[in-house]
Enzyme design. Structure first.
Site, short mmCIF file in Angstrom:
data_model
loop_
_atom_site.label_atom_id
_atom_site.label_comp_id
_atom_site.label_asym_id
_atom_site.label_seq_id
_atom_site.Cartn_x
_atom_site.Cartn_y
_atom_site.Cartn_z
N ASP A 73 0.86 -1.18 0.00
CA ASP A 73 0.00 0.00 0.00
C ASP A 73 0.90 1.23 0.00
OD1 ASP A 73 -2.08 1.74 0.17
OD2 ASP A 73 -2.77 1.12 2.13
N ARG A 81 4.45 2.90 2.85
CA ARG A 81 4.96 1.72 3.55
C ARG A 81 6.46 1.55 3.30
NH1 ARG A 81 0.78 2.84 5.57
NH2 ARG A 81 -1.19 1.76 5.25
N ARG A 143 -4.89 12.22 0.59
CA ARG A 143 -4.63 11.05 -0.24
C ARG A 143 -5.26 11.18 -1.62
NH1 ARG A 143 -6.92 6.24 3.19
NH2 ARG A 143 -5.82 4.99 1.62
N LYS A 173 -8.54 2.94 -6.23
CA LYS A 173 -9.35 2.70 -5.04
C LYS A 173 -10.02 4.01 -4.61
CE LYS A 173 -5.41 3.40 -1.92
NZ LYS A 173 -4.43 2.76 -1.04
N HIS A 174 -11.08 3.97 -3.83
CA HIS A 174 -11.81 2.83 -3.26
C HIS A 174 -13.19 2.84 -3.91
CE1 HIS A 174 -8.95 4.38 -0.22
NE2 HIS A 174 -8.80 3.12 0.17
N HIS A 186 -12.27 2.08 8.48
CA HIS A 186 -11.51 1.22 9.39
C HIS A 186 -12.29 0.99 10.69
CE1 HIS A 186 -8.19 2.73 6.84
NE2 HIS A 186 -7.62 1.58 7.11
N ASP A 258 -10.59 -4.04 -0.10
CA ASP A 258 -9.85 -3.35 0.94
C ASP A 258 -9.68 -4.36 2.08
OD1 ASP A 258 -8.55 -1.34 2.29
OD2 ASP A 258 -10.20 0.09 2.17
#
Length: 492
Positions: A73, A81, A143, A173-174, A186, A258
């Site tokens: 990701d 990451r 983002r 995404k998403h 989340h 996801d």
């Protein structure tokens, strides 16, 4: 079901999984499962030390399964990451959207792709194609490439083209769009209230552009869109995943979920059941491992998929189709030409971050007259951002002006002491999405009341500027911090 389907079924169930794991090298269980046919692996910040270590890790994965999909990701922005412990050397999507130079966006993504490919990564869960049309969005924000669908669309297409030119599969995404909500999936189930006409005019435009650009994959969103499906969240909805994405939009690549363990899905449907429902709805790959990065979870999901086929809940043909799409993406990754990283990449990232700065200040404000005192206001970061990732201005400015000092506050409580400590030195106030936090906005106003000469640096989605000297970076990446530090230090 004939005798051969037992082995076949196990292999197909493994093929559609993309689990995470703990450690800087593959644990024994992961090696064994790869040898048995596990289709992919998802890397997180916990798996990364540096690029050389990641290259060794991915080589070890391929020793067990040469065509394994190695996913990460990596948005090249606040969500990173590969650079989780240093901060991204790229400006991030919102900054690229603010610059609005698709050729630059394509160049940045291509450099990133070269970097990932050299580390053995074949699949990137990026770019974010969401239109951030709710400024209070707690999980998208910087983002996204912006709040205008056409701008987001052209940069989404450019980013995909650049990344895939470097031999790394992109994933928009998403789907069908996570920008118009103030809920983080989340933690809970977001609700998108837009009608179908509004979705066509906003959310779906970047995804159409992504498909036209040849994106290899699309990631589903764990949110409800009643105008498309009144009952099920998108990830679990055949109306959205198959009828809309496959049928109406004509997407023929890989659909990946996801993180299936995210609470928007798992709290209501359960981890294993959600995976089965997602596959039945049209997903081809199940991403898991943010919080459930272990053999037990990977085995539970595989066994649940097998049981669902045997019971008739999941048609074997649907699972076979999903596994075939995974194999097709793996084959694309193997065949895609790879290009070595360009040593000029870091300069491109910093140059882009400089271009993104929006500065409102009187003449001759910079450089600062003396080493400043910096007050950073710490927001509550969403779970997509690795907590290890550094951000801010204090560290990069202290590197250029060693006498720089300061403090980071997570509430207004320490502000009076911080203002007293600043004395008569130049004061720099650093905030991240202050419009989403009443305490942060009030702290900024209080500090400016005491020190109207303070420099305000916004490192998130900018709202109404506060202060006479204001700098917007459109993201909190390492590149953004360095660009502002250079400006304040007179080094740009």
């Amino acid at each position: 079901m004939d005798a051969r389907t037992g082995v076949e079924l196990r292999s197909m169930a493994d093929a559609v999984l993309q689990p995470g794991f703990v450690g800087k090298e593959p644990p024994p269980w992961l090696r064994r499962r790869l040898a048995e046919g596990l289709g992919g692996v998802a890397l997180f910040a916990r798996n990364v030390v540096d690029r050389d270590q990641v290259a060794e890790l991915t080589a070890a994965l391929r020793a067990e399964k040469p065509d394994v999909i190695v996913a990460i990701d990596e948005e090249a922005g606040d969500v990173t990451r590969i650079d989780a412990y240093t901060g991204s050397p790229w400006p991030g999507n919102l900054a690229l959207g603010a610059i609005d130079d698709p050729a630059l966006t394509r160049e940045v993504a291509c450099h990133l792709g070269r970097d990932l490919a050299a580390a053995g990564i074949t699949f990137d869960y990026a770019p974010d194609a969401d239109v951030n049309n709710d400024p209070n969005n707690p999980v998208i924000g910087s983002r996204a490439f912006g709040a205008e669908p056409e701008r987001v669309a052209r940069h989404t297409a450019a980013w995909i083209t650049g990344l895939q030119e470097a031999g790394v599969a992109a994933c928009a995404k998403h789907f069908p769009g996570h920008g118009n909500t103030s809920v983080d999936s989340h933690l809970d189930v977001p609700l998108i209230k837009a009608g179908r006409a509004d979705l066509e005019a906003v959310e779906l435009i970047p995804f159409r552009a992504a498909i036209a650009a040849g994106v290899q994959a699309v990631m589903s969103a764990h949110l409800r869109v009643p105008s498309l499906d009144p009952d099920l969240p998108a990830t679990l909805s055949r109306r959205i995943m198959t009828d809309l994405l496959r049928g109406e939009l004509g997407f023929d690549g890989l659909i990946v979920t996801d993180g299936i363990e995210m609470r928007a899905i798992s709290d209501r449907f359960g981890l294993a059941n959600a995976a089965v429902l997602a596959l039945a709805a049209g997903a081809d790959a199940i991403c898991v491992g943010g919080e459930h990065a272990d053999e037990e979870t990977a085995t539970m999901l595989r066994d649940a998929i097998i049981a669902a086929v045997r019971s008739g809940r999941l048609p074997q043909e649907r699972l076979a189709d999903a596994a075939a799409r995974v194999a097709r993406l793996a084959a694309w990754s193997l065949a895609a030409p790879k290009v070595a990283p360009d040593p000029r990449a870091a300069a491109v990232g910093l140059s882009a971050a400089r271009r993104a700065l929006r500065i409102s200040a009187p003449e001759a404000t910079f450089p600062l007259a003396a080493a400043p005192y910096v007050i950073e206001f710490q927001p509550q970061l969403n779970l997509a951002i690795a907590p290890e990732t550094p951000w801010g201005l204090l560290a990069p400015l202290a590197e250029l002006v060693p006498a720089t000092t300061g403090v980071r506050l997570s509430s207004s409580e320490g502000l009076p002491d911080a203002l007293e400590a600043s004395g008569d030195r130049p004061l720099v106030l650093v905030a991240r999405d202050p419009h989403r936090y009443a305490w942060m906005t009030q702290s900024l106003k209080g500090a400016l009341s005491a020190r109207p000469d303070a420099v305000v640096v916004e490192m998130g989605v900018p709202a109404s500027p506060l202060g006479d000297v204001h700098i917007a970076t459109f993201g909190a990446t390492a590149a953004a911090g360095r660009a502002v530090a250079e400006l304040l230090a007179g080094r740009s």
